[in-house]
Design an enzyme around this catalytic site. Structure first.
Site, PDB file in Angstrom:
ATOM      1  N   GLY A   1       0.809  -1.217   0.000  1.00  0.00           N
ATOM      2  CA  GLY A   1       0.000   0.000   0.000  1.00  0.00           C
ATOM      3  C   GLY A   1       0.836   1.259   0.000  1.00  0.00           C
ATOM      4  O   GLY A   1       0.501   2.248   0.665  1.00  0.00           O
ATOM      5  N   ALA A   2       1.923   1.248  -0.785  1.00  0.00           N
ATOM      6  CA  ALA A   2       2.874   2.368  -0.757  1.00  0.00           C
ATOM      7  C   ALA A   2       2.501   3.499  -1.700  1.00  0.00           C
ATOM      8  O   ALA A   2       3.266   4.446  -1.855  1.00  0.00           O
ATOM      9  CB  ALA A   2       4.275   1.854  -1.107  1.00  0.00           C
ATOM     10  N   ASN A   3       1.328   3.430  -2.318  1.00  0.00           N
ATOM     11  CA  ASN A   3       0.953   4.459  -3.294  1.00  0.00           C
ATOM     12  C   ASN A   3       0.213   5.642  -2.675  1.00  0.00           C
ATOM     13  O   ASN A   3      -0.019   6.646  -3.352  1.00  0.00           O
ATOM     14  CB  ASN A   3       0.090   3.849  -4.410  1.00  0.00           C
ATOM     15  CG  ASN A   3      -1.140   3.167  -3.871  1.00  0.00           C
ATOM     16  OD1 ASN A   3      -1.034   2.275  -3.025  1.00  0.00           O
ATOM     17  ND2 ASN A   3      -2.315   3.556  -4.344  1.00  0.00           N
ATOM     18  N   SER A   4      -0.152   5.544  -1.402  1.00  0.00           N
ATOM     19  CA  SER A   4      -0.867   6.665  -0.779  1.00  0.00           C
ATOM     20  C   SER A   4      -0.716   6.608   0.731  1.00  0.00           C
ATOM     21  O   SER A   4      -0.257   5.610   1.301  1.00  0.00           O
ATOM     22  CB  SER A   4      -2.363   6.625  -1.150  1.00  0.00           C
ATOM     23  OG  SER A   4      -2.974   5.468  -0.618  1.00  0.00           O
TER      24      SER A   4
ATOM     25  N   GLY B   1       1.778   4.703   3.731  1.00  0.00           N
ATOM     26  CA  GLY B   1       2.699   3.906   2.915  1.00  0.00           C
ATOM     27  C   GLY B   1       3.537   4.752   1.980  1.00  0.00           C
ATOM     28  O   GLY B   1       4.746   4.527   1.829  1.00  0.00           O
TER      29      GLY B   1
ATOM     30  N   SER C   1      -4.135  -0.993  14.539  1.00  0.00           N
ATOM     31  CA  SER C   1      -4.912   0.218  14.852  1.00  0.00           C
ATOM     32  C   SER C   1      -5.408   0.128  16.289  1.00  0.00           C
ATOM     33  O   SER C   1      -5.690  -0.967  16.794  1.00  0.00           O
ATOM     34  CB  SER C   1      -6.109   0.339  13.909  1.00  0.00           C
ATOM     35  OG  SER C   1      -7.041   1.306  14.387  1.00  0.00           O
TER      36      SER C   1
ATOM     37  N   TYR D   1     -13.652  -4.360  10.998  1.00  0.00           N
ATOM     38  CA  TYR D   1     -12.363  -3.677  10.936  1.00  0.00           C
ATOM     39  C   TYR D   1     -11.594  -3.908  12.234  1.00  0.00           C
ATOM     40  O   TYR D   1     -10.397  -4.252  12.213  1.00  0.00           O
ATOM     41  CB  TYR D   1     -12.533  -2.182  10.693  1.00  0.00           C
ATOM     42  CG  TYR D   1     -11.219  -1.444  10.632  1.00  0.00           C
ATOM     43  CD1 TYR D   1     -10.409  -1.537   9.504  1.00  0.00           C
ATOM     44  CD2 TYR D   1     -10.765  -0.684  11.706  1.00  0.00           C
ATOM     45  CE1 TYR D   1      -9.176  -0.895   9.447  1.00  0.00           C
ATOM     46  CE2 TYR D   1      -9.538  -0.037  11.653  1.00  0.00           C
ATOM     47  CZ  TYR D   1      -8.749  -0.142  10.529  1.00  0.00           C
ATOM     48  OH  TYR D   1      -7.518   0.498  10.484  1.00  0.00           O
TER      49      TYR D   1
END
Length: 323
Positions: free
Chosen positions: A48-51, A54, A179, A204
């Site tokens: 998840g490094a695109n936003s 991350g 979390s 979640y």
């Protein structure tokens, strides 16, 4: 005062009051500064490094001259993020590699790991960062409830399939992003896949508790291998994670302004995973959870050895690893 303005004022006041109660203003986060020698030449996988966290984390690792593998579902978004962080990092920094990874597909996870093991001689750090938050009821390709599938099971399989390479690269590290909302869940072993009832908030929290129990059990199994695993809770961060949450139209501008005051920036949210990935202070530390770069005390349900072992065995069967 006109009716629309009155409604907006009432809604806005309610939102600000709620924000103050739910998210008390967090203390300022100190941005970490390490020597580039800490991570020079090390290979780090960030899911998840695109936003969000991350992307900020990948950018900081790049500045530390690491070789960052951005494991992302959306390749176009990943390309844009890569260009952005390379521009911010400037010349003479690390290297960025983009690879496709869809955690909602175990086939994609297996393909990703096969590609990594064939192409990479080492993996020094694996950061399980990607996640999905309170989405409508949907299922992964294999039929798992989406939040459990992406947040827990996808990363569970990913980690397992990369363990041999991590062990061969020791000393190496695994970082798991959980979390604080784990506190509001439990592991529903009778309906782990939420077939009988779906509550998006509970699911979640359950998936984030699963992250902590996974970390606990994995740490035991990695003793003596030179591979450590630690979890973290980043706090409330301004990211796209909450894109499935419906906010009244009139309240959206006020919610945004409030988030600037009460929420961490992605860069601030990235400090604890950066600390766990690169700091010498946690060398050899394993099986712990951190918040704001300090060890965090967890509720008993997150340190339940029996539940951790039971979840481990069930998860192995669900992802097809059991004998």
């Amino acid at each position: 005062m006109s009716a629309p303005l009155l409604i907006a004022a009432v809604v806005g006041g309610g939102v600000l009051l709620l924000m103050r109660r739910l998210f008390p203003r967090q203390k300022a986060v100190k941005l970490l500064r390490y020597s580039g020698e800490n991570m020079r030449g090390k290979t780090v996988i960030v899911t998840g490094a695109n936003s969000g966290i991350g992307k900020a984390l990948a950018g900081e690792l790049l500045k530390l001259r690491a070789r960052v593998i951005m494991a992302c579902r959306d390749l176009r978004s990943a390309e844009e993020a890569a260009q952005d962080i390379k521009k911010q990092a400037g010349p003479e920094n690390g290297e960025v590699v983009i690879k496709h990874l869809d955690l909602a597909s175990l086939r994609s996870v297996r393909n990703f790991c096969e590609e990594v093991t064939q192409e990479e001689s080492q993996v020094d750090v694996l950061i399980n960062n990607a996640g999905i938050y309170q989405c409508p009821y949907t299922k992964t390709d294999e039929g798992f409830e989406m939040q459990l599938g992406v947040n827990h099971l996808g990363h569970f399989l990913l980690t397992h399939l990369l363990l041999d390479l991590l062990k061969a690269s020791a000393p190496s590290r695994i970082v798991v992003v959980s979390s604080k909302l784990y506190k509001y869940g439990h592991i529903n072993f009778d309906d782990l896949n939420s077939e009988n009832n779906y509550n998006k908030a509970f699911c979640y929290s359950q998936s984030k508790l699963a992250n902590l129990l996974f970390t606990l059990e994995l740490a035991h199994r990695l003793e003596g291998t030179g591979v450590t695993v630690n979890a973290l809770t980043p706090g409330i961060v301004r990211t796209r994670l909450g894109r499935h949450i419906q906010i009244p139209l009139l309240a959206k501008p006020l919610f945004y302004l409030a988030s600037l005051v009460f929420f961490k920036s992605p860069l601030e949210g990235a400090q604890t995973p950066l600390y766990l990935a690169s700091s010498l202070e946690v060398e050899g530390v394993s099986g712990k959870c951190f918040a704001n770069c300090e060890e965090e005390e967890l509720l008993p349900k997150a340190t339940d050895e029996e539940a951790a072992k039971k979840l481990w065995d069930i998860s192995r069967r669900m992802v097809g690893l059991a004998d």
